[in-house]
Structures are given as C-alpha cells and as structure tokens.
Design a protein around this motif. Sequence first.
Motif, short mmCIF file in Angstrom:
data_model
loop_
_atom_site.label_atom_id
_atom_site.label_comp_id
_atom_site.label_asym_id
_atom_site.label_seq_id
_atom_site.Cartn_x
_atom_site.Cartn_y
_atom_site.Cartn_z
N VAL A 67 -2.65 12.27 -3.91
CA VAL A 67 -2.18 13.52 -4.50
C VAL A 67 -3.40 14.27 -5.04
N ILE A 68 -3.56 15.50 -4.60
CA ILE A 68 -4.65 16.35 -5.09
C ILE A 68 -4.06 17.36 -6.06
N ASN A 69 -4.51 17.30 -7.29
CA ASN A 69 -3.99 18.16 -8.35
C ASN A 69 -5.08 19.15 -8.77
N SER A 70 -4.88 20.42 -8.50
CA SER A 70 -5.88 21.43 -8.82
C SER A 70 -5.83 21.80 -10.29
N GLY A 125 0.80 -1.22 0.00
CA GLY A 125 0.00 0.00 0.00
C GLY A 125 0.83 1.26 0.00
N GLN A 126 2.02 1.21 0.63
CA GLN A 126 2.86 2.41 0.71
C GLN A 126 3.33 2.87 -0.66
N SER A 127 3.24 2.01 -1.66
CA SER A 127 3.69 2.35 -3.01
C SER A 127 2.56 2.72 -3.95
N VAL A 128 1.33 2.71 -3.45
CA VAL A 128 0.17 3.03 -4.29
C VAL A 128 -0.28 4.46 -4.01
N VAL A 129 -0.21 5.30 -5.03
CA VAL A 129 -0.60 6.71 -4.92
C VAL A 129 -1.82 6.93 -5.79
N VAL A 130 -2.87 7.48 -5.22
CA VAL A 130 -4.06 7.83 -6.00
C VAL A 130 -4.05 9.33 -6.25
N ARG A 185 -6.94 10.48 6.72
CA ARG A 185 -5.77 10.32 7.59
C ARG A 185 -4.51 9.99 6.82
N LEU A 186 -4.66 9.64 5.56
CA LEU A 186 -3.51 9.28 4.74
C LEU A 186 -2.59 10.48 4.50
N PRO A 187 -1.31 10.21 4.19
CA PRO A 187 -0.45 11.30 3.71
C PRO A 187 -1.06 11.91 2.44
N VAL A 188 -1.09 13.24 2.38
CA VAL A 188 -1.66 13.93 1.23
C VAL A 188 -0.63 14.91 0.68
N THR A 189 -0.51 14.91 -0.64
CA THR A 189 0.36 15.87 -1.32
C THR A 189 -0.50 16.74 -2.22
N PHE A 190 -0.18 18.04 -2.24
CA PHE A 190 -0.97 18.98 -3.04
C PHE A 190 -0.13 19.55 -4.17
N LEU A 191 -0.76 19.66 -5.32
CA LEU A 191 -0.09 20.10 -6.54
C LEU A 191 -0.98 21.08 -7.27
N GLY A 192 -0.36 22.11 -7.85
CA GLY A 192 -1.11 23.05 -8.66
C GLY A 192 -1.14 24.45 -8.09
N GLY A 193 -0.33 25.35 -8.66
CA GLY A 193 -0.40 26.76 -8.27
C GLY A 193 0.83 27.36 -7.65
N VAL A 253 1.40 19.09 8.39
CA VAL A 253 2.34 18.23 7.67
C VAL A 253 1.67 17.64 6.43
N VAL A 254 2.05 18.14 5.27
CA VAL A 254 1.54 17.64 3.99
C VAL A 254 2.69 17.63 2.99
N GLY A 255 2.47 16.91 1.89
CA GLY A 255 3.42 16.96 0.80
C GLY A 255 3.19 18.22 -0.02
N VAL A 256 4.26 18.87 -0.41
CA VAL A 256 4.19 20.10 -1.19
C VAL A 256 4.85 19.84 -2.54
N ALA A 257 4.06 19.81 -3.59
CA ALA A 257 4.56 19.50 -4.93
C ALA A 257 4.42 20.70 -5.85
N ALA A 258 5.27 20.74 -6.87
CA ALA A 258 5.23 21.83 -7.83
C ALA A 258 5.84 21.39 -9.14
N GLY A 259 5.45 22.05 -10.21
CA GLY A 259 6.01 21.80 -11.53
C GLY A 259 6.61 23.06 -12.11
#
Length: 259
Positions: free
Chosen positions: A162-165, A113-118, A188-196, A212-218
């Motif tokens: 991962v939530i991608n706006s 499960g630790q390797s599955v990202v939705v 309760r899962l680790p969540v990473t946010f992307l977009g903006g 504490v969340v994941g902070v992603a960017a492109g």
Amino acid sequence: MLIHKGGLVKTAGFKQPKYVGDPINAVKIFNEKEADELSVFDIDATANGAEPDFRMIANLAMECRMPLCYGGGVKTAEQAKRIVGLGVEKVAISSAAIASPELIGAAAQEIGGQSVVVVIDAKKDSRTGQYQAWTHNGAQPTGRSVIDVARQAETLGAGEIVINSIDNDGMMKGYDLSLAVEVRKAVRLPVTFLGGAGSLAHMEALVTSCGVVGVAAGSFFVFKGPYKAVLISYPSADRKDQLVRAAASGPALSVAGIT
C-alpha cells in the motif's frame, strides 16, 4: 479508517486529526454500503511505542462483514498471528517493515504471504524530486526511496503493498499519478494507492494510468460537500463496475521487466 485515541479521525498531510465518529458505528454503515474491503490503521500505536489494541481489533472484526486489514504497532510475527486469529484477513506493517525487514518474511511464514501488507508512507523530496519513505505518521524520514522499500518488501515475501501519499493525504484533489505509475512499474505485487481521492473521476484516472490496482480512500467516503460534512458513503456497484472497465482498458505496463 484511521483510529486516534479510540475514535475515527481524518487527517490532512498526516496532521491535525479531526474526529469524525465512532469506529464501530462506521463499520456498521460500511457493512450496509457493501464496501469491498476495510483497512483500519491505529495511528497512535507505533508513534507511542504501544502494541496493537487487541480488544479493539476483536470488536472491529466481530462487527465487520467484509475483508478486514489492520495496521498499527505490529512488531512481531506472533502479534500478526494473534491478529489473524481474531478474524482479520490481512495485517499491515509499516515502520517495522523498514526498521526490521526480517519481520516481513517471519510474518509471511506465520500467517501466509497473502495476508502480509507493507504500507509505505511516501513523500516527495522537494530538492531531488524523488519519493522517499517516511515512518511514524510522517514524522521520521528513512532516507530510503519508496521504490527501494517496495522492491525489498516484494523480495522478502509481502503479499501486497500500500502506497500512502503524505502530500496528498486528505487533500481530495486527486492521487499522485506520477508516484503511482513509478511504483506500479517497479513491482509485480498487487499495489493499492491511498491519498488524495476526492471523486470517482480521481479513481478512474488512477486505474486508467496504472491498470489493475487497488484504489483506496478515506476522506472521500467520509466527507460530503464543500464544508466537509460527515456523511459515510460508498459507490454503488454500477459505479464500481465503471472503474473495473477503466482498469481493463488501461495501459499494458512493463512490470519489473515483464510485460
């Protein structure tokens, strides 16, 4: 990193992909910059009904010296297992996680499960103000709320969301903090946010709001200046430490009823 027709691209609102370079060269630069984690999404695979490009994935994994997440065209647990076998730490599923939710549990059994990202592509409904999940590069509405999809992913065994706006993608004007707080409170899962993300201040605002969340960017790591010259960059260790401190002083959120 978004892959389109074999090249590294950036989008705005999930539209008009702009070529910004060669993926392998970008990986080499991110290695030198000591990036924390790299996510690669093939935005053609699902839209074209194609399976993952395993040769490309193998080449990226061979070059990458940081944890690597791949997404795009994954429809079976066997594909996920093959991708992990190539040296990828995490496998992201998006459209298939909504069309065939049982894939989440099946993939978790195969690779852990630790390797599955939705990945949930989120767009705000202008009529209702609710956040809806979309698929196929933001082309197909699902009629389901982001919260509903996130909670289902958690229940079925995903290890990360991962939530991608869609609305904020490529805008570089800041994260959708309302969306972030809503999702962070729901699971309760680790969540990473992307977009903006357009600055470190935007990242600090996110972790200050959510803890504490994941902070992603492109775009933030690829474009430089008002004319968006292509210059791959990454924050220094000191600047990243500032984000960690901001997260540590963030709010104590009630997550799924548990503080």
